[in-house]
Design a protein around this motif. Structure first.
Motif, mmCIF file in Angstrom:
data_model
loop_
_atom_site.group_PDB
_atom_site.id
_atom_site.type_symbol
_atom_site.label_atom_id
_atom_site.label_comp_id
_atom_site.label_asym_id
_atom_site.label_seq_id
_atom_site.Cartn_x
_atom_site.Cartn_y
_atom_site.Cartn_z
ATOM 1 N N GLY A 25 5.154 0.589 -0.183
ATOM 2 C CA GLY A 25 5.884 1.520 -1.042
ATOM 3 C C GLY A 25 4.971 2.226 -2.030
ATOM 4 O O GLY A 25 5.085 3.435 -2.242
ATOM 5 N N HIS A 26 4.053 1.472 -2.621
ATOM 6 C CA HIS A 26 3.144 2.078 -3.590
ATOM 7 C C HIS A 26 2.200 3.061 -2.907
ATOM 8 O O HIS A 26 1.928 4.152 -3.441
ATOM 9 C CB HIS A 26 2.344 0.989 -4.309
ATOM 10 C CG HIS A 26 1.755 1.426 -5.610
ATOM 11 N ND1 HIS A 26 0.659 2.260 -5.676
ATOM 12 C CD2 HIS A 26 2.115 1.174 -6.900
ATOM 13 C CE1 HIS A 26 0.363 2.484 -6.946
ATOM 14 N NE2 HIS A 26 1.234 1.843 -7.706
ATOM 15 N N ALA A 27 1.706 2.702 -1.731
ATOM 16 C CA ALA A 27 0.807 3.605 -1.008
ATOM 17 C C ALA A 27 1.534 4.872 -0.578
ATOM 18 O O ALA A 27 0.982 5.983 -0.664
ATOM 19 C CB ALA A 27 0.215 2.890 0.204
ATOM 20 N N PHE A 75 -0.779 -0.243 -9.525
ATOM 21 C CA PHE A 75 -0.738 -1.077 -8.328
ATOM 22 C C PHE A 75 -1.309 -2.466 -8.631
ATOM 23 O O PHE A 75 -0.718 -3.477 -8.251
ATOM 24 C CB PHE A 75 -1.536 -0.428 -7.200
ATOM 25 C CG PHE A 75 -1.575 -1.252 -5.938
ATOM 26 C CD1 PHE A 75 -0.414 -1.519 -5.237
ATOM 27 C CD2 PHE A 75 -2.770 -1.771 -5.470
ATOM 28 C CE1 PHE A 75 -0.436 -2.282 -4.073
ATOM 29 C CE2 PHE A 75 -2.805 -2.539 -4.316
ATOM 30 C CZ PHE A 75 -1.636 -2.793 -3.608
ATOM 31 N N GLY A 76 -2.424 -2.495 -9.350
ATOM 32 C CA GLY A 76 -2.998 -3.783 -9.722
ATOM 33 C C GLY A 76 -2.076 -4.599 -10.600
ATOM 34 O O GLY A 76 -1.934 -5.816 -10.414
ATOM 35 N N ARG A 77 -1.407 -3.939 -11.547
ATOM 36 C CA ARG A 77 -0.477 -4.665 -12.416
ATOM 37 C C ARG A 77 0.702 -5.228 -11.620
ATOM 38 O O ARG A 77 1.151 -6.359 -11.843
ATOM 39 C CB ARG A 77 0.029 -3.743 -13.529
ATOM 40 C CG ARG A 77 -1.038 -3.348 -14.555
ATOM 41 C CD ARG A 77 -0.414 -2.697 -15.777
ATOM 42 N NE ARG A 77 0.273 -1.460 -15.458
ATOM 43 C CZ ARG A 77 -0.301 -0.251 -15.467
ATOM 44 N NH1 ARG A 77 -1.584 -0.142 -15.765
ATOM 45 N NH2 ARG A 77 0.396 0.842 -15.189
ATOM 46 N N GLY A 78 1.196 -4.440 -10.686
ATOM 47 C CA GLY A 78 2.299 -4.918 -9.865
ATOM 48 C C GLY A 78 1.909 -6.111 -9.024
ATOM 49 O O GLY A 78 2.681 -7.075 -8.890
ATOM 50 N N PRO A 98 0.220 10.882 -13.992
ATOM 51 C CA PRO A 98 0.503 9.708 -13.171
ATOM 52 C C PRO A 98 -0.641 9.349 -12.234
ATOM 53 O O PRO A 98 -0.841 8.177 -11.920
ATOM 54 C CB PRO A 98 1.758 10.124 -12.386
ATOM 55 C CG PRO A 98 2.390 11.189 -13.211
ATOM 56 C CD PRO A 98 1.253 11.906 -13.871
ATOM 57 N N ALA A 99 -1.392 10.357 -11.782
ATOM 58 C CA ALA A 99 -2.484 10.074 -10.848
ATOM 59 C C ALA A 99 -3.530 9.167 -11.464
ATOM 60 O O ALA A 99 -4.164 8.374 -10.778
ATOM 61 C CB ALA A 99 -3.127 11.382 -10.388
ATOM 62 N N PRO A 158 -5.177 -13.072 -1.468
ATOM 63 C CA PRO A 158 -4.092 -12.144 -1.157
ATOM 64 C C PRO A 158 -4.176 -10.834 -1.935
ATOM 65 O O PRO A 158 -3.807 -9.779 -1.418
ATOM 66 C CB PRO A 158 -2.835 -12.940 -1.519
ATOM 67 C CG PRO A 158 -3.294 -14.016 -2.444
ATOM 68 C CD PRO A 158 -4.681 -14.352 -2.012
ATOM 69 N N ARG A 159 -4.677 -10.883 -3.153
ATOM 70 C CA ARG A 159 -4.788 -9.659 -3.944
ATOM 71 C C ARG A 159 -5.778 -8.698 -3.298
ATOM 72 O O ARG A 159 -5.527 -7.501 -3.165
ATOM 73 C CB ARG A 159 -5.230 -10.000 -5.373
ATOM 74 C CG ARG A 159 -5.102 -8.838 -6.357
ATOM 75 C CD ARG A 159 -5.601 -9.239 -7.736
ATOM 76 N NE ARG A 159 -5.136 -8.338 -8.756
ATOM 77 C CZ ARG A 159 -5.673 -7.131 -8.999
ATOM 78 N NH1 ARG A 159 -6.686 -6.713 -8.266
ATOM 79 N NH2 ARG A 159 -5.179 -6.374 -9.955
ATOM 80 N N ARG A 160 -6.932 -9.229 -2.872
ATOM 81 C CA ARG A 160 -7.951 -8.393 -2.247
ATOM 82 C C ARG A 160 -7.439 -7.809 -0.930
ATOM 83 O O ARG A 160 -7.717 -6.655 -0.594
ATOM 84 C CB ARG A 160 -9.196 -9.235 -1.991
ATOM 85 C CG ARG A 160 -10.389 -8.487 -1.431
ATOM 86 C CD ARG A 160 -11.001 -7.588 -2.482
ATOM 87 N NE ARG A 160 -10.716 -6.177 -2.260
ATOM 88 C CZ ARG A 160 -11.007 -5.218 -3.121
ATOM 89 N NH1 ARG A 160 -11.562 -5.508 -4.277
ATOM 90 N NH2 ARG A 160 -10.734 -3.969 -2.848
ATOM 91 N N LEU A 161 -6.689 -8.613 -0.184
ATOM 92 C CA LEU A 161 -6.117 -8.132 1.067
ATOM 93 C C LEU A 161 -5.204 -6.925 0.827
ATOM 94 O O LEU A 161 -5.272 -5.932 1.557
ATOM 95 C CB LEU A 161 -5.325 -9.245 1.746
ATOM 96 C CG LEU A 161 -6.065 -10.165 2.716
ATOM 97 C CD1 LEU A 161 -5.150 -11.297 3.167
ATOM 98 C CD2 LEU A 161 -6.561 -9.397 3.919
ATOM 99 N N CYS A 162 -4.360 -7.013 -0.185
ATOM 100 C CA CYS A 162 -3.432 -5.917 -0.482
ATOM 101 C C CYS A 162 -4.169 -4.678 -0.969
ATOM 102 O O CYS A 162 -3.820 -3.552 -0.599
ATOM 103 C CB CYS A 162 -2.402 -6.374 -1.506
ATOM 104 S SG CYS A 162 -1.248 -7.615 -0.893
ATOM 105 N N VAL A 163 -5.190 -4.875 -1.793
ATOM 106 C CA VAL A 163 -5.990 -3.740 -2.267
ATOM 107 C C VAL A 163 -6.681 -3.057 -1.093
ATOM 108 O O VAL A 163 -6.679 -1.824 -0.967
ATOM 109 C CB VAL A 163 -7.016 -4.204 -3.315
ATOM 110 C CG1 VAL A 163 -8.009 -3.089 -3.632
ATOM 111 C CG2 VAL A 163 -6.307 -4.651 -4.596
#
Length: 217
Positions: free
Chosen positions: A132-134, A192-195, A184-185, A76-81
């Motif tokens: 939201g993050h994207a 995103f990874g931490r979230g 921030p950039a 699931p992590r890879r899918l979201c990334v």
């Protein structure tokens, strides 16, 4: 030569990437193809349907990895990334995909894949965070490209910082240097990874059976 549905979707994506979602109208897509707007309605009934097909195209390459043995490797992590990267690759891509998903347009293939791995509620939570993050990342990048980001460490900005904090003596120099913060950039991908890690850890903890407390003697 008559345009196909694939031609219409490709034209929509070109207009989106060049002019953004706000200006991605059926009239402009038709102009991109050199046809009258009425010609588009032979392929799609309305703009929402076109946006759904564009969303499907944006996330076309996102899906479970396939192992050498032919089995789908669920991560699931890879899918979201991968989903975030696919949306960020197209101007306003996150807005298009998030809108299509919110209105249940398109196939929601990514959501189905996530649901098989973490359940429906987990999939929705991961998707909402990823969208939201994207969207926030795309807004930041567009603002940076337009030079609209303000550096709070700039002395000119510090001069407009307002009155001194409570407890400071009268006459304090409010133009004193302001400690710079990190760009921030530089932290968007890492945050995103931490979230994702926080959400996935919470889902894993919720899935574990609760331990029965032993009676105290």
């Amino acid at each position: 030569m008559r345009n196909s549905l694939a031609d219409v979707v490709a034209a929509g994506l070109r207009v989106l990437d060049a002019q953004g979602l706000e200006n991605c109208s059926m009239r402009r897509v038709a102009a991109e193809l050199g046809v009258q707007p009425s010609a588009l309605y032979h392929h799609v009934p309305n703009k929402q349907s076109l946006l759904a097909l564009m969303a499907d195209e944006i996330v076309l390459g996102v899906g479970p990895r396939v192992t050498a043995a032919g089995a789908a490797a669920g991560d699931p992590r890879r899918l979201c990334v991968d989903l975030r990267e696919a949306m960020l690759a197209v101007r306003d891509g996150a807005d298009v995909v998030a809108t299509a998903t919110a209105f249940r347009l398109g196939r929601s293939r990514v959501e189905d894949s996530l649901a098989q791995l973490v359940g429906f509620d987990g999939a929705r939570t991961l998707l909402l965070f990823t969208f939201g993050h994207a969207q926030s990342t795309q807004t930041h990048r567009q603002a940076a490209a337009l030079g609209a980001l303000v550096d709070i460490a700039d002395p000119a900005v510090a001069a407009d910082a307002g009155p001194a904090a409570p407890g400071e003596p009268e006459g304090v120099d409010v133009t004193r240097p302001v400690a710079p913060i990190s760009d921030p950039a530089a932290d968007l991908d890492a945050s995103f990874g931490r979230g994702l890690d926080i959400i996935l850890a919470g889902l894993a903890a919720a899935a574990r059976p609760a331990r029965t407390a032993l009676p105290v003697r």
